[in-house]
Design a protein around this motif. Structure first.
Motif, PDB file in Angstrom:
ATOM      1  N   LEU A   4       1.453   6.910  14.090  1.00  8.76           N
ATOM      2  CA  LEU A   4       2.019   8.074  14.770  1.00  8.76           C
ATOM      3  C   LEU A   4       2.023   9.302  13.867  1.00  8.76           C
ATOM      4  CD1 LEU A   4       5.063   6.442  16.594  1.00  8.76           C
ATOM      5  CD2 LEU A   4       2.784   6.887  17.485  1.00  8.76           C
ATOM      6  N   THR A   5       2.323   9.080  12.585  1.00  8.00           N
ATOM      7  CA  THR A   5       2.420  10.181  11.632  1.00  8.00           C
ATOM      8  C   THR A   5       1.959   9.700  10.268  1.00  8.00           C
ATOM      9  OG1 THR A   5       4.369  11.048  12.773  1.00  8.00           O
ATOM     10  CG2 THR A   5       3.991  11.856  10.551  1.00  8.00           C
ATOM     11  N   GLY A   6       1.224  10.548   9.536  1.00  5.40           N
ATOM     12  CA  GLY A   6       0.967  10.236   8.148  1.00  5.40           C
ATOM     13  C   GLY A   6      -0.468   9.882   7.834  1.00  5.40           C
ATOM     14  N   PRO A   7      -0.702   9.406   6.599  1.00  4.18           N
ATOM     15  CA  PRO A   7      -2.057   9.109   6.140  1.00  4.18           C
ATOM     16  C   PRO A   7      -2.657   7.900   6.843  1.00  4.18           C
ATOM     17  CG  PRO A   7      -0.446   8.365   4.530  1.00  4.18           C
ATOM     18  CD  PRO A   7       0.307   9.153   5.561  1.00  4.18           C
ATOM     19  N   VAL A  12      -3.791   7.430   0.157  1.00  8.15           N
ATOM     20  CA  VAL A  12      -2.650   7.779  -0.684  1.00  8.15           C
ATOM     21  C   VAL A  12      -2.440   9.284  -0.624  1.00  8.15           C
ATOM     22  CG1 VAL A  12      -1.713   7.801  -3.027  1.00  8.15           C
ATOM     23  CG2 VAL A  12      -3.062   5.843  -2.242  1.00  8.15           C
ATOM     24  N   VAL A  13      -1.196   9.714  -0.357  1.00  9.57           N
ATOM     25  CA  VAL A  13      -0.893  11.141  -0.351  1.00  9.57           C
ATOM     26  C   VAL A  13       0.406  11.386  -1.114  1.00  9.57           C
ATOM     27  CG1 VAL A  13      -2.064  11.550   1.847  1.00  9.57           C
ATOM     28  CG2 VAL A  13       0.385  11.042   1.823  1.00  9.57           C
ATOM     29  N   GLU A  14       0.522  12.570  -1.686  1.00 10.97           N
ATOM     30  CA  GLU A  14       1.766  12.955  -2.352  1.00 10.97           C
ATOM     31  C   GLU A  14       2.794  13.335  -1.295  1.00 10.97           C
ATOM     32  OE1 GLU A  14       3.442  16.258  -5.601  1.00 10.97           O
ATOM     33  OE2 GLU A  14       1.282  16.049  -5.227  1.00 10.97           O
ATOM     34  N   ILE A  15       4.058  13.001  -1.563  1.00 11.05           N
ATOM     35  CA  ILE A  15       5.130  13.363  -0.650  1.00 11.05           C
ATOM     36  C   ILE A  15       6.104  14.310  -1.356  1.00 11.05           C
ATOM     37  CG2 ILE A  15       4.960  11.286   0.747  1.00 11.05           C
ATOM     38  CD1 ILE A  15       7.268  10.092  -0.793  1.00 11.05           C
ATOM     39  N   SER A  16       6.673  15.212  -0.591  1.00 14.11           N
ATOM     40  CA  SER A  16       7.623  16.176  -1.143  1.00 14.11           C
ATOM     41  C   SER A  16       9.038  15.727  -0.796  1.00 14.11           C
ATOM     42  CB  SER A  16       7.364  17.575  -0.584  1.00 14.11           C
ATOM     43  OG  SER A  16       7.423  17.561   0.824  1.00 14.11           O
ATOM     44  N   ARG A 178       9.077   3.567   9.846  1.00 18.31           N
ATOM     45  CA  ARG A 178       8.796   4.897   9.319  1.00 18.31           C
ATOM     46  C   ARG A 178       9.296   5.006   7.890  1.00 18.31           C
ATOM     47  NH1 ARG A 178      13.041   8.961   9.868  1.00 18.31           N
ATOM     48  NH2 ARG A 178      15.031   7.888  10.085  1.00 18.31           N
ATOM     49  N   PHE A 179       8.750   5.993   7.169  1.00 16.46           N
ATOM     50  CA  PHE A 179       9.252   6.321   5.831  1.00 16.46           C
ATOM     51  C   PHE A 179       9.440   7.823   5.799  1.00 16.46           C
ATOM     52  CE2 PHE A 179       9.260   7.098   1.304  1.00 16.46           C
ATOM     53  CZ  PHE A 179      10.069   6.068   0.856  1.00 16.46           C
ATOM     54  N   ALA A 180      10.641   8.266   5.358  1.00 15.95           N
ATOM     55  CA  ALA A 180      11.007   9.663   5.552  1.00 15.95           C
ATOM     56  C   ALA A 180      11.848  10.211   4.408  1.00 15.95           C
ATOM     57  CB  ALA A 180      11.785   9.811   6.857  1.00 15.95           C
ATOM     58  N   ASP A 181      11.952  11.534   4.379  1.00 14.28           N
ATOM     59  CA  ASP A 181      12.915  12.240   3.547  1.00 14.28           C
ATOM     60  C   ASP A 181      14.260  12.163   4.275  1.00 14.28           C
ATOM     61  OD1 ASP A 181      12.883  15.111   1.528  1.00 14.28           O
ATOM     62  OD2 ASP A 181      14.615  14.518   2.721  1.00 14.28           O
ATOM     63  N   ALA A 182      15.255  11.553   3.650  1.00 14.63           N
ATOM     64  CA  ALA A 182      16.531  11.333   4.340  1.00 14.63           C
ATOM     65  C   ALA A 182      17.284  12.635   4.593  1.00 14.63           C
ATOM     66  CB  ALA A 182      17.398  10.370   3.533  1.00 14.63           C
ATOM     67  N   PHE A 188       7.144  10.880   6.602  1.00 19.77           N
ATOM     68  CA  PHE A 188       5.888  10.940   5.865  1.00 19.77           C
ATOM     69  C   PHE A 188       4.867   9.974   6.450  1.00 19.77           C
ATOM     70  CE2 PHE A 188       9.165  11.794   2.499  1.00 19.77           C
ATOM     71  CZ  PHE A 188       8.927  13.157   2.395  1.00 19.77           C
ATOM     72  N   LEU A 189       5.370   8.863   7.002  1.00 17.64           N
ATOM     73  CA  LEU A 189       4.503   7.858   7.619  1.00 17.64           C
ATOM     74  C   LEU A 189       5.300   7.167   8.716  1.00 17.64           C
ATOM     75  CD1 LEU A 189       1.889   6.135   7.688  1.00 17.64           C
ATOM     76  CD2 LEU A 189       2.923   4.669   5.952  1.00 17.64           C
TER      77      LEU A 189
END
Length: 239
Positions: A4-7, A12-16, A178-182, A188-189
């Motif tokens: 749905l979202t992400g690489p 491999v991508v950098e995350i902020s 999913r994996f996210a900035d809390a 991010f994915l």
């Protein structure tokens, strides 16, 4: 579909990361309950009371666990996930795990829904607790990583999911991770697990999150595998 979202898978991508508060990252797992789940209340109650007895025993043997249970009283009735897959459990139950490795590639700890693995020795990585129902509005299970104060030698995190019931992922309603900035809740994915090829499986390796110097990266793995594995060794192939 699936992603749905992400690489893309393998990328491999950098995350902020938002450098506010505890600088938290979060992995979130969700699914929907079976429409006929009402008849499963007795089974869930049986598991919960068995875990309550186990949790009380853990507190008696290890008083340091008392503070964990005081903060999360509901976790005292969560079932144990260390007796193999509950292959006769007829209702949907997925479990989120994080395997942590240090900067030499050595296994450090696992975070999962069980009380004894709910947090790591640094208390910067922790699980939200077991969910056997899938009724929550957003994520049913979460694992948080607090980057602020995280030991410098903890650099590798591999997230995977197990179906701890009689159903493969393709039989579960709307399994997603999913994996996210809390802080911002930016994903991010995000992957819809049941839509992926070969989803008639009981274990799914989601992603690898890792640190290089002061930068954080995510790799989309999205691979299914067998349920019974020596996970700390098996997952080293992704480091």
């Amino acid at each position: 579909m699936g992603l749905l979202t992400g690489p893309a898978t393998g990328e491999v991508v950098e995350i902020s990361v938002t450098m506010e508060a505890k600088q938290r990252l979060v992995a979130g797992l969700s699914w929907d309950p079976r429409p006929d789940e009402e008849v499963g209340k007795k089974e869930r109650k049986k598991y919960r009371w068995a875990q309550l007895k186990k949790s009380i025993g853990m507190m008696m043997e290890n008083p340091e666990m008392l503070s964990y249970f005081m903060k999360r009283p509901g976790s005292m009735k969560e079932k144990s996930d260390h007796q193999g897959r509950q292959s006769e459990y007829p209702y949907y139950d997925l479990d989120l795990h994080c395997f942590i490795y240090d900067n030499t590639g050595q296994f450090y700890a696992v975070i999962d829904p069980s009380a004894e693995h709910a947090t790591d020795p640094s208390h910067k990585i922790y699980h939200s607790g077991e969910d056997m129902e899938g009724h929550r509005k957003y994520d049913d299970e979460q694992i948080h990583i607090e980057l602020k104060g995280l030991p410098d030698n903890l650099t590798e995190f591999v997230f995977m999911i197990e179906s701890d019931c009689m159903h493969e992922f393709d039989k579960v309603l709307n399994p997603a991770v999913r994996f996210a900035d809390a802080y911002t809740n930016k994903n991010f994915l995000q992957v819809q697990i049941g839509d992926l090829p070969d989803s008639n499986a009981f274990a799914f390796v989601f992603c690898r999150v890792f640190r290089r110097d002061d930068k954080w990266f995510i790799q989309n793995i999205s691979e299914f595998t067998d349920f019974d594995q020596n996970w700390p060794e098996y997952l080293k192939r992704y480091l």
